[in-house]
Design a protein around this motif. Structure first.
Motif, PDB file in Angstrom:
ATOM      1  N   GLU A  64      10.139 -14.203  -5.130  1.00  0.00           N
ATOM      2  CA  GLU A  64      10.336 -15.520  -4.280  1.00  0.00           C
ATOM      3  C   GLU A  64      11.545 -15.219  -3.415  1.00  0.00           C
ATOM      4  OE1 GLU A  64      13.389 -17.700  -7.482  1.00  0.00           O
ATOM      5  OE2 GLU A  64      11.297 -17.907  -7.494  1.00  0.00           O
ATOM      6  N   GLY A  65      11.682 -16.026  -2.288  1.00  0.00           N
ATOM      7  CA  GLY A  65      12.655 -15.934  -1.184  1.00  0.00           C
ATOM      8  C   GLY A  65      12.438 -14.999  -0.006  1.00  0.00           C
ATOM      9  N   PHE A  66      13.304 -14.481   0.605  1.00  0.00           N
ATOM     10  CA  PHE A  66      13.111 -14.054   1.954  1.00  0.00           C
ATOM     11  C   PHE A  66      12.291 -12.777   1.603  1.00  0.00           C
ATOM     12  CE2 PHE A  66      14.426 -10.659   4.798  1.00  0.00           C
ATOM     13  CZ  PHE A  66      14.026 -11.332   6.038  1.00  0.00           C
ATOM     14  N   TRP A  67      13.067 -11.767   0.585  1.00  0.00           N
ATOM     15  CA  TRP A  67      12.497 -10.563   0.564  1.00  0.00           C
ATOM     16  C   TRP A  67      11.102 -10.481   0.076  1.00  0.00           C
ATOM     17  CZ3 TRP A  67      13.865  -6.725   3.424  1.00  0.00           C
ATOM     18  CH2 TRP A  67      15.064  -6.591   4.079  1.00  0.00           C
ATOM     19  N   SER A  68      10.613 -11.281  -0.734  1.00  0.00           N
ATOM     20  CA  SER A  68       9.323 -11.591  -1.374  1.00  0.00           C
ATOM     21  C   SER A  68       8.315 -11.997  -0.335  1.00  0.00           C
ATOM     22  CB  SER A  68       9.247 -12.618  -2.576  1.00  0.00           C
ATOM     23  OG  SER A  68       8.105 -12.753  -3.068  1.00  0.00           O
ATOM     24  N   ASN A  69       8.819 -12.716   0.489  1.00  0.00           N
ATOM     25  CA  ASN A  69       7.780 -13.269   1.855  1.00  0.00           C
ATOM     26  C   ASN A  69       7.662 -12.141   2.899  1.00  0.00           C
ATOM     27  OD1 ASN A  69       7.343 -15.710   0.512  1.00  0.00           O
ATOM     28  ND2 ASN A  69       9.335 -16.627   1.479  1.00  0.00           N
ATOM     29  N   SER A  70       8.725 -11.205   2.876  1.00  0.00           N
ATOM     30  CA  SER A  70       8.656 -10.160   3.930  1.00  0.00           C
ATOM     31  C   SER A  70       7.948  -8.940   3.449  1.00  0.00           C
ATOM     32  CB  SER A  70      10.266  -9.698   4.246  1.00  0.00           C
ATOM     33  OG  SER A  70      10.724 -11.004   4.785  1.00  0.00           O
ATOM     34  N   ILE A  71       7.996  -8.578   2.162  1.00  0.00           N
ATOM     35  CA  ILE A  71       7.282  -7.555   1.959  1.00  0.00           C
ATOM     36  C   ILE A  71       5.904  -7.814   0.967  1.00  0.00           C
ATOM     37  CG2 ILE A  71       7.550  -5.282   0.190  1.00  0.00           C
ATOM     38  CD1 ILE A  71      10.608  -6.078   0.101  1.00  0.00           C
ATOM     39  N   ALA A  72       5.079  -6.978   1.586  1.00  0.00           N
ATOM     40  CA  ALA A  72       3.541  -7.287   0.983  1.00  0.00           C
ATOM     41  C   ALA A  72       3.491  -6.934  -0.377  1.00  0.00           C
ATOM     42  CB  ALA A  72       2.561  -6.374   1.712  1.00  0.00           C
ATOM     43  N   ASP A  73       2.727  -7.499  -1.032  1.00  0.00           N
ATOM     44  CA  ASP A  73       2.665  -7.268  -2.545  1.00  0.00           C
ATOM     45  C   ASP A  73       1.736  -5.903  -2.887  1.00  0.00           C
ATOM     46  OD1 ASP A  73       2.347  -8.000  -5.402  1.00  0.00           O
ATOM     47  OD2 ASP A  73       0.569  -8.499  -5.107  1.00  0.00           O
ATOM     48  N   GLU A  74       1.162  -5.735  -2.006  1.00  0.00           N
ATOM     49  CA  GLU A  74       0.220  -4.382  -2.368  1.00  0.00           C
ATOM     50  C   GLU A  74       0.989  -2.935  -1.754  1.00  0.00           C
ATOM     51  OE1 GLU A  74      -3.592  -2.776  -0.388  1.00  0.00           O
ATOM     52  OE2 GLU A  74      -4.241  -3.856  -2.304  1.00  0.00           O
ATOM     53  N   PHE A  75       1.116  -2.328  -2.458  1.00  0.00           N
ATOM     54  CA  PHE A  75       1.820  -0.945  -2.314  1.00  0.00           C
ATOM     55  C   PHE A  75       0.496   0.190  -2.390  1.00  0.00           C
ATOM     56  CE2 PHE A  75       5.773  -2.779  -1.498  1.00  0.00           C
ATOM     57  CZ  PHE A  75       6.577  -1.691  -1.184  1.00  0.00           C
ATOM     58  N   GLU A  76       0.888   1.411  -1.960  1.00  0.00           N
ATOM     59  CA  GLU A  76      -0.059   2.473  -1.934  1.00  0.00           C
ATOM     60  C   GLU A  76       0.969   3.658  -2.759  1.00  0.00           C
ATOM     61  OE1 GLU A  76      -1.792   5.536   1.087  1.00  0.00           O
ATOM     62  OE2 GLU A  76      -3.437   3.474   1.043  1.00  0.00           O
ATOM     63  N   MET A  77       0.506   4.341  -3.354  1.00  0.00           N
ATOM     64  CA  MET A  77       1.029   5.500  -4.005  1.00  0.00           C
ATOM     65  C   MET A  77       0.097   6.845  -3.704  1.00  0.00           C
ATOM     66  SD  MET A  77       4.098   4.929  -5.513  1.00  0.00           S
ATOM     67  CE  MET A  77       4.269   6.544  -6.086  1.00  0.00           C
ATOM     68  N   GLU A  78       0.579   7.804  -3.318  1.00  0.00           N
ATOM     69  CA  GLU A  78      -0.150   9.073  -3.140  1.00  0.00           C
ATOM     70  C   GLU A  78       0.825  10.345  -3.961  1.00  0.00           C
ATOM     71  OE1 GLU A  78      -1.768  11.955   0.660  1.00  0.00           O
ATOM     72  OE2 GLU A  78      -0.575  10.137   1.036  1.00  0.00           O
ATOM     73  N   PHE A  79      -0.346  11.001  -4.391  1.00  0.00           N
ATOM     74  CA  PHE A  79       0.044  11.968  -5.306  1.00  0.00           C
ATOM     75  C   PHE A  79      -0.841  13.340  -4.653  1.00  0.00           C
ATOM     76  CE2 PHE A  79      -0.547   8.392  -7.738  1.00  0.00           C
ATOM     77  CZ  PHE A  79       0.637   8.402  -8.160  1.00  0.00           C
ATOM     78  N   ILE A  80       0.104  14.224  -4.502  1.00  0.00           N
ATOM     79  CA  ILE A  80      -0.295  15.925  -4.043  1.00  0.00           C
ATOM     80  C   ILE A  80       0.278  16.778  -5.187  1.00  0.00           C
ATOM     81  CG2 ILE A  80      -0.332  17.444  -2.219  1.00  0.00           C
ATOM     82  CD1 ILE A  80       0.257  15.626  -0.259  1.00  0.00           C
ATOM     83  N   ILE A  81      -0.372  17.178  -5.865  1.00  0.00           N
ATOM     84  CA  ILE A  81       0.123  18.107  -7.044  1.00  0.00           C
ATOM     85  C   ILE A  81      -0.471  19.361  -6.788  1.00  0.00           C
ATOM     86  CG2 ILE A  81      -0.151  18.169  -9.692  1.00  0.00           C
ATOM     87  CD1 ILE A  81       1.386  15.625  -8.574  1.00  0.00           C
ATOM     88  N   SER A  82       0.519  20.365  -7.120  1.00  0.00           N
ATOM     89  CA  SER A  82      -0.059  21.775  -7.242  1.00  0.00           C
ATOM     90  C   SER A  82       0.630  22.173  -8.598  1.00  0.00           C
ATOM     91  CB  SER A  82       0.622  22.497  -6.045  1.00  0.00           C
ATOM     92  OG  SER A  82       0.605  24.152  -6.280  1.00  0.00           O
ATOM     93  N   ALA A  83      -0.274  22.570  -9.449  1.00  0.00           N
ATOM     94  CA  ALA A  83       0.376  22.972 -10.698  1.00  0.00           C
ATOM     95  C   ALA A  83       0.021  24.408 -11.073  1.00  0.00           C
ATOM     96  CB  ALA A  83      -0.326  22.297 -11.943  1.00  0.00           C
ATOM     97  N   ARG A  84       0.944  25.033 -11.662  1.00  0.00           N
ATOM     98  CA  ARG A  84       0.936  26.594 -11.824  1.00  0.00           C
ATOM     99  C   ARG A  84       1.170  27.134 -13.196  1.00  0.00           C
ATOM    100  NH1 ARG A  84       6.634  28.480  -8.460  1.00  0.00           N
ATOM    101  NH2 ARG A  84       7.902  27.679 -10.148  1.00  0.00           N
ATOM    102  N   ILE A  87       3.775  21.418 -13.142  1.00  0.00           N
ATOM    103  CA  ILE A  87       3.656  20.849 -11.886  1.00  0.00           C
ATOM    104  C   ILE A  87       4.969  21.491 -11.060  1.00  0.00           C
ATOM    105  CG2 ILE A  87       4.118  18.735 -10.297  1.00  0.00           C
ATOM    106  CD1 ILE A  87       2.733  17.027 -12.293  1.00  0.00           C
ATOM    107  N   ASP A  88       4.356  21.979  -9.746  1.00  0.00           N
ATOM    108  CA  ASP A  88       5.271  22.681  -9.003  1.00  0.00           C
ATOM    109  C   ASP A  88       6.103  21.835  -8.076  1.00  0.00           C
ATOM    110  OD1 ASP A  88       6.783  24.379  -7.523  1.00  0.00           O
ATOM    111  OD2 ASP A  88       5.164  25.604  -6.834  1.00  0.00           O
ATOM    112  N   LEU A  89       7.468  21.359  -8.264  1.00  0.00           N
ATOM    113  CA  LEU A  89       7.834  20.380  -7.531  1.00  0.00           C
ATOM    114  C   LEU A  89       8.186  20.660  -5.965  1.00  0.00           C
ATOM    115  CD1 LEU A  89       9.597  17.778  -7.129  1.00  0.00           C
ATOM    116  CD2 LEU A  89      11.604  19.222  -7.975  1.00  0.00           C
ATOM    117  N   SER A  90       8.109  22.110  -5.735  1.00  0.00           N
ATOM    118  CA  SER A  90       8.447  22.605  -4.447  1.00  0.00           C
ATOM    119  C   SER A  90       7.119  22.523  -3.703  1.00  0.00           C
ATOM    120  CB  SER A  90       9.244  23.895  -4.223  1.00  0.00           C
ATOM    121  OG  SER A  90       8.170  24.868  -4.993  1.00  0.00           O
ATOM    122  N   HIS A  91       5.990  22.380  -4.282  1.00  0.00           N
ATOM    123  CA  HIS A  91       4.668  22.459  -3.496  1.00  0.00           C
ATOM    124  C   HIS A  91       3.768  21.040  -3.900  1.00  0.00           C
ATOM    125  CE1 HIS A  91       5.841  26.803  -3.508  1.00  0.00           C
ATOM    126  NE2 HIS A  91       5.280  26.408  -1.980  1.00  0.00           N
TER     127      HIS A  91
END
Length: 195
Positions: A151-171, A7-11
């Protein structure tokens, strides 16, 4: 053609999107990661992906937030220096690959499936290297993998669902070029062009 490549980190990019307060998105990246891809366009089911990410390299555009994300509530970077994803199986549907593997995060191992698209099959780049490209996204519950308070303030403020995106250029590196560009004056020209 069997195609083992680094995997090419720079791209390449590993990005995340979180939802804060039900009103806005917080986006960021991990600036330091590595891995490799094994790819055979004639037998896509044998595709294999290994990804190693350094959580301490997280960048969200806010210094205070980055520090918060590195603490034990979230990524706990002092205790866990890396997170890894190792694919175990691939299901092929056209150009889409359902890549199922094991995510090792904060000492917990979980199975995830990442839909990945073959952005381009192995082809030469302008420098004579051979590249293959992938793009993919996945959603996950942060609480299920112990990311952030439950639990607490941050738990209620931050949604449970996150999204990860991968853009991979391997060489596969063009070693002839590397030899040529390791000597002056081409070495200096090559380094300037890469910046």
């Amino acid at each position: 053609m069997f195609f083992p490549s680094v995997i090419d980190l720079s791209h390449s990019q590993v990005k995340f999107i979180g939802h804060l307060g039900g009103m806005m998105d917080v986006e960021g990246t991990f600036s330091n990661f590595s891995g490799y891809v094994k790819f055979d366009k004639d037998n896509l089911k044998e595709t294999s992906v290994t990804l190693i990410v350094e959580p301490s390299s997280i960048i969200s555009g806010n210094e205070w937030r980055d520090k918060h994300l590195k603490n034990p509530d979230f990524l706990d970077v002092e205790k866990y220096e890396r997170l890894t994803f190792q694919s175990k199986s691939v299901v092929v549907s056209g150009k889409m690959l359902e890549v199922t593997g094991e995510l090792d995060l904060k000492g917990l191992k979980r199975q995830f499936t990442i839909p990945m698209e073959v952005a381009h099959e192995p082809m030469p780049d302008p420098w004579g290297n051979t590249r293959v490209g992938f793009q993919g996204k996945m959603n996950f519950s942060r609480k299920s993998i112990l990311i952030g308070p439950t639990e607490g303030f941050w738990s209620n403020s931050i949604a449970d669902e996150f999204e990860m995106e991968f853009i991979i250029s391997a060489r596969v590196q063009n070693m002839d070029r590397m030899g040529h560009f390791s000597r002056s004056p081409m070495k200096e020209i090559y380094e300037a062009a890469e910046q």
